[in-house]
Design an enzyme around this catalytic site. Structure first.
Site, PDB file in Angstrom:
ATOM      1  N   GLY A 159      25.793  -7.011 -22.006  1.00 20.56           N
ATOM      2  CA  GLY A 159      24.838  -8.112 -22.147  1.00 20.56           C
ATOM      3  C   GLY A 159      23.447  -7.701 -22.552  1.00 20.56           C
ATOM      4  CB  SER A 160      20.623  -6.280 -20.790  1.00 24.91           C
ATOM      5  OG  SER A 160      21.163  -5.199 -20.088  1.00 24.91           O
ATOM      6  CE  LYS A 196       5.571  -0.572  -6.729  1.00 27.06           C
ATOM      7  NZ  LYS A 196       6.947  -0.109  -6.967  1.00 27.06           N
ATOM      8  CB  CYS A 255      26.174  -1.605 -16.111  1.00 28.37           C
ATOM      9  SG  CYS A 255      25.266  -2.933 -15.288  1.00 28.37           S
ATOM     10  CD  GLU A 286      -1.649  -2.367   1.673  1.00 31.76           C
ATOM     11  OE1 GLU A 286      -0.438  -2.638   1.833  1.00 31.76           O
ATOM     12  OE2 GLU A 286      -2.551  -3.213   1.854  1.00 31.76           O
ATOM     13  CG  HIS A 289      23.973   3.989 -13.850  1.00 29.88           C
ATOM     14  ND1 HIS A 289      23.077   2.999 -13.550  1.00 29.88           N
ATOM     15  CD2 HIS A 289      25.191   3.454 -13.635  1.00 29.88           C
ATOM     16  CE1 HIS A 289      23.731   1.923 -13.161  1.00 29.88           C
ATOM     17  NE2 HIS A 289      25.013   2.168 -13.212  1.00 29.88           N
TER      18      HIS A 289
HETATM   19  N1  GLN Z   1      24.507  -8.941 -18.048  1.00 34.06           N
HETATM   20  C1  GLN Z   1      23.727  -8.074 -17.224  1.00 34.06           C
HETATM   21  C2  GLN Z   1      23.142  -6.947 -18.070  1.00 34.06           C
HETATM   22  O1  GLN Z   1      23.778  -6.571 -19.027  1.00 34.06           O
HETATM   23  C3  GLN Z   1      24.561  -7.500 -16.109  1.00 34.06           C
HETATM   24  C4  GLN Z   1      23.746  -6.670 -15.153  1.00 34.06           C
HETATM   25  C5  GLN Z   1      24.501  -6.187 -13.938  1.00 34.06           C
HETATM   26  O2  GLN Z   1      25.691  -6.109 -13.911  1.00 34.06           O
HETATM   27  N2  GLN Z   1      23.815  -5.849 -12.886  1.00 34.06           N
HETATM   28  O3  GLN Z   1      22.083  -6.413 -17.771  1.00 34.06           O
HETATM   29 ZN    ZN Z   2      26.746  -4.132 -14.145  1.00 34.39          ZN
END
Ligand code: GLN
Ligand code: ZN
Length: 752
Positions: A428-429, A18, A722, A16, A690
């Site tokens: 990766g993503s 949130k 990342c 709630e 980010h």
């Molecule tokens: N392989 C993941 C991605 O690219 C790594 C994520 C992470 O480091 N938290 O999203």
């Molecule tokens: Zn990462």
């Protein structure tokens, strides 16, 4: 003998808080409406403590965003830069979330939990005052209910310790006298309001504090205790350091964590003065397992003999870290469900233990049920898997090491992969678009058929491969479209993991996470990523990097079984990942990344315990990685900037390539790698993912040049900080084209 808990989850049984916060921030709920939700949640929590028969109701554990921020506000200590950002709740949320004029306060993990608090900012002119009207109002509300009210505050030394020095302040401990004046004013008001006991949390007492911090405690509490309710000084997450000295401090009682640190009890029973209370935390506030009543009673009986009435029974820490109520789980396997206790059940366990000591006959049935559930768990087939047990017996020392050294491997890999100098890759993503999330959700609900789902995901993989080829990247990825979350995805495919419907835990502010539960031996029944990765590889002549989550991260972001050491569970996960790594290799995948973003989070609170943890954590990673031939390249990825103090362990993991977050720290981190002479390949992030800002070629080139000054060029990779899943395609297109251009410019310069 008294019972209490140190705090309850504040998100509410159906999150709630949130939903109320998020609609308040959107302007859809007014402040009166938000206040009403808060008041209901508090009343609900108090009533639960009363119904269970606890001797105190805990007040002040409710926080709108975070309890550290809430305490800071009650002491008038919000950073001065928010002075013009409104008042009351508006100012509080400005601190937590930032405004167009002020960036938000920094956030970091609360000790070794996955809860994040806002980091207090201390400046030379920081001032404090009694701003605790809201706490007093809550106390009056609670007092209506006719049960003793025990308010809780984060203590002054913990509040200072967890903050950061700003604007040239040299030592935040110098602010202690001012801060104590404000605490003292608040405590006097609590006393005047008829409060008998106040809970003051000083979890930093379980850290190996520098002498000046430790010394500050005695004087501080002498000053506070002079005009205050009786003080229960509360510690958790580990054993208190130097118990004999602490026991002499001028407080009225102590709380200790006997789940994490049971062996400290004996020292306390010897050292505690005759009139002090000892609150024994025997119900695990951080995990989801039902309390083993017999074991808890074994701990409590000597305490009862020594302390009599002065023994209190409690949860080990605040129940903030546990899900709210098991009653909401309708789909869990019934056998497993019977082993679990969430927040509500833990309150009842605390009350039961007191009855079991004072009048066992009155609770014989419930004690027997607890015993039966425990015995049943011990004997259950859900807990053990004969294949895994056999596998564990067969693990050999050699399994934790690659066949050859890095120097030998990398030569073979260079031949195999034929990559240019400064090879480019990503973590990766790729963007998790609305369409991808909708398709996954529809598939989960059964509205999208298997084949349609397969085709949708393959289309996303194809798009990602085509885009990467167009950018000119050297080592490609499939993009992780099929993954909701890097831990949940694998947990759902492994045996030994369970998922709850409603087991939410606050991560920060309105954000909640639903960690999986590892209840039994972890086993991989079949390959988890091979077909997706193989499909991606079939679309391109360039190498595609397989993408897995490492054993420590799988462990760290879950509720872990408490019937065997964490190291053993980590090893089981490592073996499952190892099999996946080998299957990827057999399917023709020549590069495999094993992500370990959480390896640093697992570090124990006391430095003296680091070595042991790092030993088993590094070994688990090695076991997951070392099953492949020399020519197969293993990458790992970590996304935080502070690991100079564990570089030897990171080197011991012996990944051929490590990619790390560095762009914000302007490559500062690499100095540590240079000094340590980190031997293997490194990809320092040059693209801050980010931020929505698209990084420019020149900037990334400059970062790479900086990196090349400290790391030999032939061991440098070029990649973002990342994964890109939170970004949009437009930004990613522009950012990666620029990144490839930066790498090419550098290559040219080095070729000359
Ligand atoms: N392989 C993941 C991605 O690219 C790594 C994520 C992470 O480091 N938290 O999203
Ligand atoms: Zn990462």
């Amino acid at each position: 003998m008294k019972t209490h808990i140190l705090g309850l989850p504040r998100i509410g049984p159906n999150r709630e808080l949130k939903f109320a916060l998020e609609s308040f921030w959107k302007g859809e709920l007014d402040e009166a409406g938000l206040q009403q939700v808060g008041a209901q949640l508090r009343r609900h929590n108090w009533q639960r403590q009363i119904d269970a028969g606890l001797d105190f109701i805990t007040v002040g554990d409710f926080a709108w965003y975070d309890h550290v921020l809430q305490t800071l506000a009650r002491l008038g200590g919000l950073p001065a830069r928010f002075a013009n950002e409104g008042s009351g709740l508006q100012q509080l949320f400005a601190c937590a979330r930032g405004t167009k004029n002020q960036f938000a306060m920094e956030m970091t993990k609360w000790f070794d939990t996955n809860y994040h608090y806002l980091v207090p900012e201390y400046a030379p002119d920081s001032d404090f005052s009694d701003c605790a009207d809201d706490l007093l109002a809550e106390i009056r509300e609670a007092q209506q209910l006719g049960r003793a009210v025990k308010p809780v505050l984060v203590g002054p030394l913990t509040l200072l310790y967890l903050g950061k020095e700003k604007q040239g302040l040299e030592n935040r401990l110098s602010l202690l006298p001012r801060l104590l004046t404000a605490y003292s004013a608040v405590l006097q008001r609590l006393q005047a309001a008829g409060v008998e006991w106040v809970q003051i949390d000083e979890p930093v007492l379980t850290l190996e504090l520098a002498p000046e911090w430790r010394a500050a405690f005695t004087g501080a509490y002498a000053q506070l205790a002079a005009h205050a309710p009786k003080i229960l000084l509360v510690t958790y997450f580990d054993a208190v350091e130097d118990i004999a000295a602490c026991a002499q401090w001028p407080v009225a009682g102590w709380h200790i964590d006997l789940v994490r640190a049971p062996s400290q009890l004996a020292a306390w029973l010897t050292a505690l003065p005759q009139d002090h209370v000892l609150s024994c935390g025997v119900v695990d506030g951080r995990n989801v397992w039902r309390c083993d009543a017999d074991r808890a009673l074994e701990k409590l009986r000597p305490a009862q003999a020594a302390l009599g009435e002065r023994l209190w029974i409690a949860s080990s820490c605040s129940l903030l870290h546990a899900p709210v109520d098991l009653a909401a789980e309708k789909k869990l396997n019934l056998e497993l469900r019977n082993w679990l206790a969430f927040g509500q059940q833990k309150i009842e366990e605390v009350a039961l233990l007191k009855q079991a000591l004072l009048d066992p006959a009155s609770v014989a049935d419930r004690l027997q049920q607890a015993r039966d559930s425990h015995a049943q768990r011990q004997a259950s087939g859900l807990r053990t898997n004969a294949i895994v047990q056999q596998r564990l017996r067969n693990v050999r020392k050699e399994d934790a090491a690659r066949a050859s050294s890095y120097a030998v491997r990398i030569e073979k890999q260079r031949v195999e992969l034929a990559l240019p100098l400064f090879p480019t890759t990503t973590i990766g993503s790729f963007p998790q678009t609305g369409a991808i999330r909708a398709a996954r959700a529809a598939y989960k609900r059964g509205q999208l058929g298997h084949l349609d789902y397969l085709q949708t995901m393959r289309a996303e993989i194809k798009l990602a491969i085509e885009k990467q080829e167009a950018y000119g990247l050297d080592l490609l990825v499939h993009g992780e479209a099929e993954r909701n979350d890097m831990v949940e995805y694998f947990g759902e495919l492994l045996w030994g993991y369970a998922f709850t419907e409603n087991g939410w835990v606050q991560s920060y502010g309105s954000r909640c996470v639903k960690p999986p539960i590892i209840y039994g031996d972890v086993y991989r029944p079949e390959a988890m990523t091979v077909s997706w990765t193989q499909y991606a590889q079939s679309l391109t002549a360039k190498p595609v990097k397989g993408m897995l989550t490492g054993p420590i991260t799988m462990l760290q972001w879950a509720f872990v079984r408490d019937d065997q050491p964490r190291a053993d569970t980590a090893l089981q996960i490592a073996l499952a990942i190892r099999d996946e790594v080998c299957d990827l290799e057999a399917a023709g995948i020549r590069v495999i990344q094993i992500d370990e973003p959480a390896i640093r989070e697992g570090l124990p609170l006391k430095r003296s315990d680091w070595t042991h943890y790092l030993q088993w954590a590094v070994r688990a990673f090695q076991i997951s990685a070392a099953g492949v031939s020399d020519a197969t390249q293993i990458h790992t990825h970590m996304c935080y900037a502070e690991f100079n103090d564990i570089l030897d362990s990171i080197a011991a993991m012996d990944a051929d390539v490590i990619t790390i977050e560095t762009s914000r720290s302007d490559m500062e981190l690499l100095r540590g790698f240079q000094q340590f002479e980190y031997p293997n390949d490194i990809g320092p992030g040059v693209y801050d993912i980010h931020s929505p800002r698209v990084p420019q070629v020149r900037e990334m080139e400059r970062l790479l040049e900086k990196a090349a000054q400290v790391i030999p060029a032939e061991r440098l990779w070029v990649n973002p900080d990342c994964g890109l899943k939170t970004r949009g395609w437009e930004e990613v297109d522009a950012g990666l084209v620029n990144m490839v251009a930066a790498a090419k410019n550098l290559r040219q310069r080095y070729a000359e």
